[in-house]
Design a protein around this motif. Structure first.
Motif, PDB file in Angstrom:
ATOM      1  N   VAL A 152      -2.026  -8.634  -8.125  1.00  0.00           N
ATOM      2  CA  VAL A 152      -3.089  -8.271  -8.989  1.00  0.00           C
ATOM      3  C   VAL A 152      -3.881  -7.221  -8.126  1.00  0.00           C
ATOM      4  O   VAL A 152      -4.074  -7.849  -7.091  1.00  0.00           O
ATOM      5  CB  VAL A 152      -4.186  -9.304  -9.705  1.00  0.00           C
ATOM      6  N   LEU A 153      -3.963  -6.138  -8.690  1.00  0.00           N
ATOM      7  CA  LEU A 153      -4.883  -5.217  -7.864  1.00  0.00           C
ATOM      8  C   LEU A 153      -5.945  -5.076  -8.643  1.00  0.00           C
ATOM      9  O   LEU A 153      -6.213  -4.965 -10.040  1.00  0.00           O
ATOM     10  CB  LEU A 153      -4.322  -3.662  -7.894  1.00  0.00           C
ATOM     11  N   GLN A 154      -7.438  -4.987  -8.087  1.00  0.00           N
ATOM     12  CA  GLN A 154      -8.695  -4.867  -8.599  1.00  0.00           C
ATOM     13  C   GLN A 154      -9.248  -3.858  -7.934  1.00  0.00           C
ATOM     14  O   GLN A 154      -9.146  -3.805  -6.689  1.00  0.00           O
ATOM     15  CB  GLN A 154      -9.326  -6.179  -8.737  1.00  0.00           C
ATOM     16  N   GLN A 155     -10.116  -2.954  -8.209  1.00  0.00           N
ATOM     17  CA  GLN A 155     -10.896  -1.955  -7.707  1.00  0.00           C
ATOM     18  C   GLN A 155     -12.245  -1.660  -8.563  1.00  0.00           C
ATOM     19  O   GLN A 155     -12.171  -1.422  -9.604  1.00  0.00           O
ATOM     20  CB  GLN A 155     -10.073  -0.832  -7.255  1.00  0.00           C
ATOM     21  N   PRO A 201     -14.049   9.126  -9.259  1.00  0.00           N
ATOM     22  CA  PRO A 201     -13.006   8.234  -9.421  1.00  0.00           C
ATOM     23  C   PRO A 201     -12.159   8.059  -8.095  1.00  0.00           C
ATOM     24  O   PRO A 201     -11.223   7.320  -7.901  1.00  0.00           O
ATOM     25  CB  PRO A 201     -12.127   8.995 -10.352  1.00  0.00           C
ATOM     26  N   ASP A 202     -12.640   9.027  -7.144  1.00  0.00           N
ATOM     27  CA  ASP A 202     -11.729   8.775  -5.767  1.00  0.00           C
ATOM     28  C   ASP A 202     -12.406   7.769  -4.625  1.00  0.00           C
ATOM     29  O   ASP A 202     -11.940   8.091  -3.632  1.00  0.00           O
ATOM     30  CB  ASP A 202     -11.247  10.156  -5.415  1.00  0.00           C
ATOM     31  N   VAL A 203     -13.679   7.553  -4.830  1.00  0.00           N
ATOM     32  CA  VAL A 203     -14.251   6.572  -4.015  1.00  0.00           C
ATOM     33  C   VAL A 203     -14.464   5.227  -4.417  1.00  0.00           C
ATOM     34  O   VAL A 203     -15.175   4.902  -5.307  1.00  0.00           O
ATOM     35  CB  VAL A 203     -15.777   7.362  -3.739  1.00  0.00           C
ATOM     36  N   VAL A 204     -13.739   4.404  -3.659  1.00  0.00           N
ATOM     37  CA  VAL A 204     -13.682   2.935  -4.168  1.00  0.00           C
ATOM     38  C   VAL A 204     -14.645   2.189  -3.125  1.00  0.00           C
ATOM     39  O   VAL A 204     -14.682   2.263  -2.042  1.00  0.00           O
ATOM     40  CB  VAL A 204     -12.345   2.574  -3.817  1.00  0.00           C
ATOM     41  N   ALA A 205     -15.440   1.366  -4.074  1.00  0.00           N
ATOM     42  CA  ALA A 205     -16.415   0.629  -3.189  1.00  0.00           C
ATOM     43  C   ALA A 205     -15.662  -0.756  -2.523  1.00  0.00           C
ATOM     44  O   ALA A 205     -15.995  -1.401  -1.669  1.00  0.00           O
ATOM     45  CB  ALA A 205     -17.674   0.245  -4.133  1.00  0.00           C
ATOM     46  N   ASP A 206     -14.925  -1.209  -3.417  1.00  0.00           N
ATOM     47  CA  ASP A 206     -14.444  -2.568  -3.166  1.00  0.00           C
ATOM     48  C   ASP A 206     -12.954  -2.708  -3.804  1.00  0.00           C
ATOM     49  O   ASP A 206     -12.472  -2.516  -5.225  1.00  0.00           O
ATOM     50  CB  ASP A 206     -14.970  -3.702  -3.811  1.00  0.00           C
ATOM     51  N   PHE A 207     -11.780  -2.810  -2.923  1.00  0.00           N
ATOM     52  CA  PHE A 207     -10.459  -3.003  -3.365  1.00  0.00           C
ATOM     53  C   PHE A 207      -9.956  -4.548  -3.005  1.00  0.00           C
ATOM     54  O   PHE A 207     -10.099  -4.824  -2.036  1.00  0.00           O
ATOM     55  CB  PHE A 207      -9.336  -1.920  -2.765  1.00  0.00           C
ATOM     56  N   LYS A 208      -9.225  -5.022  -3.884  1.00  0.00           N
ATOM     57  CA  LYS A 208      -8.672  -6.299  -3.617  1.00  0.00           C
ATOM     58  C   LYS A 208      -7.181  -6.632  -4.259  1.00  0.00           C
ATOM     59  O   LYS A 208      -7.062  -6.315  -5.353  1.00  0.00           O
ATOM     60  CB  LYS A 208      -9.573  -7.277  -4.379  1.00  0.00           C
ATOM     61  N   ALA A 209      -6.155  -7.009  -3.475  1.00  0.00           N
ATOM     62  CA  ALA A 209      -5.060  -7.509  -3.880  1.00  0.00           C
ATOM     63  C   ALA A 209      -4.862  -9.128  -3.773  1.00  0.00           C
ATOM     64  O   ALA A 209      -5.135  -9.834  -2.807  1.00  0.00           O
ATOM     65  CB  ALA A 209      -3.871  -6.748  -3.019  1.00  0.00           C
ATOM     66  N   ASP A 238      -9.697  -5.907   0.530  1.00  0.00           N
ATOM     67  CA  ASP A 238      -9.157  -7.279   0.968  1.00  0.00           C
ATOM     68  C   ASP A 238      -7.647  -7.050   0.486  1.00  0.00           C
ATOM     69  O   ASP A 238      -7.590  -7.095  -0.931  1.00  0.00           O
ATOM     70  CB  ASP A 238      -9.738  -8.380   0.093  1.00  0.00           C
ATOM     71  N   PHE A 239      -6.562  -7.219   1.628  1.00  0.00           N
ATOM     72  CA  PHE A 239      -5.346  -6.828   1.120  1.00  0.00           C
ATOM     73  C   PHE A 239      -4.665  -8.457   0.739  1.00  0.00           C
ATOM     74  O   PHE A 239      -3.442  -8.293   0.451  1.00  0.00           O
ATOM     75  CB  PHE A 239      -4.507  -6.331   2.218  1.00  0.00           C
ATOM     76  N   GLY A 240      -5.240  -9.281   0.714  1.00  0.00           N
ATOM     77  CA  GLY A 240      -5.000 -10.825   0.402  1.00  0.00           C
ATOM     78  C   GLY A 240      -3.815 -11.263   1.199  1.00  0.00           C
ATOM     79  O   GLY A 240      -2.959 -11.775   0.604  1.00  0.00           O
ATOM     80  N   GLY A 241      -3.545 -10.772   2.371  1.00  0.00           N
ATOM     81  CA  GLY A 241      -2.379 -11.108   3.166  1.00  0.00           C
ATOM     82  C   GLY A 241      -1.297 -10.417   3.047  1.00  0.00           C
ATOM     83  O   GLY A 241      -0.245 -10.586   3.672  1.00  0.00           O
ATOM     84  N   ILE A 242      -1.262  -9.275   2.235  1.00  0.00           N
ATOM     85  CA  ILE A 242      -0.187  -8.377   1.967  1.00  0.00           C
ATOM     86  C   ILE A 242      -0.107  -7.403   3.140  1.00  0.00           C
ATOM     87  O   ILE A 242      -1.594  -6.734   3.329  1.00  0.00           O
ATOM     88  CB  ILE A 242      -0.203  -7.820   0.478  1.00  0.00           C
ATOM     89  N   THR A 243       0.884  -6.896   3.554  1.00  0.00           N
ATOM     90  CA  THR A 243       0.950  -5.884   4.631  1.00  0.00           C
ATOM     91  C   THR A 243       0.450  -4.508   4.046  1.00  0.00           C
ATOM     92  O   THR A 243       0.944  -4.112   2.960  1.00  0.00           O
ATOM     93  CB  THR A 243       2.254  -5.771   5.328  1.00  0.00           C
TER      94      THR A 243
END
Ligand code: FE2
Length: 172
Positions: free
Chosen positions: A61-64, A72-80, A165-170
């Protein structure tokens, strides 16, 4: 990631029932080029949250969340987040979300978002904004197969990702 890459004609199926009956989404396994099959991805209009329950398969799951919806091109928080059958993921208000099938089977999930805003259950619901994702050619990272394993590849159309936060994904 690559609009010219080849892949299956159908990427996912949806049955929309709304908040009470729920909505069911089934993603095909496989890739388009090297990118795993995913849902389109959207932001919610207004302060709407939702929960996804995963019934079969495995995926990411990707969340941003954007700093400001006018940029739309500046992300405060990205999470996988890696998910498998039995897991659930909460989508807080303001967080765009998409699901990626990284397994060999169908990825099957149920969610509780409303279908209001359309006259029928086959149209896009009124609460989902797909335009921002379309404009940016996807989320801040693509989930790509590398030596049989999913890795995160940055989307060059994004200018800045303040927190990830890549959630342990490379990430490559
Ligand atoms: Fe949603």
């Amino acid at each position: 990631m690559n609009p010219d890459a080849s892949g299956p004609a159908v990427h996912y199926y949806m049955i929309r029932g709304g908040s009470q009956k729920r909505n069911v989404t089934i993603l095909e396994p496989g890739t388009v080029g090297n990118e795993y099959i995913k849902t389109y991805g959207h932001y919610h209009v207004g302060e709407l949250d939702e929960t996804y329950w995963f019934l079969a398969g495995e995926g990411i799951v990707l969340q941003q969340k954007l700093v400001d919806m006018s940029q739309p091109d500046v992300v405060a928080d990205f999470k996988a987040t890696k998910v498998k059958a039995g897991d659930s993921v909460y989508m807080p208000p303001g967080y765009g979300h998409l699901m990626v099938n990284t397994g060999q089977q169908w990825l099957v999930m149920v969610d509780d978002s409303p279908v209001e805003g359309t006259g029928d259950s086959a149209s896009m619901p009124g609460h989902a904004d797909y335009e921002m994702v379309k404009k940016m050619r996807g989320f801040a990272y693509y989930v790509v197969e590398k030596n049989g394993t999913p890795v995160l590849v940055p989307n060059k159309f994004y200018r800045e990702i303040k927190k990830a936060d890549f959630g342990g994904i490379t990430a490559v």
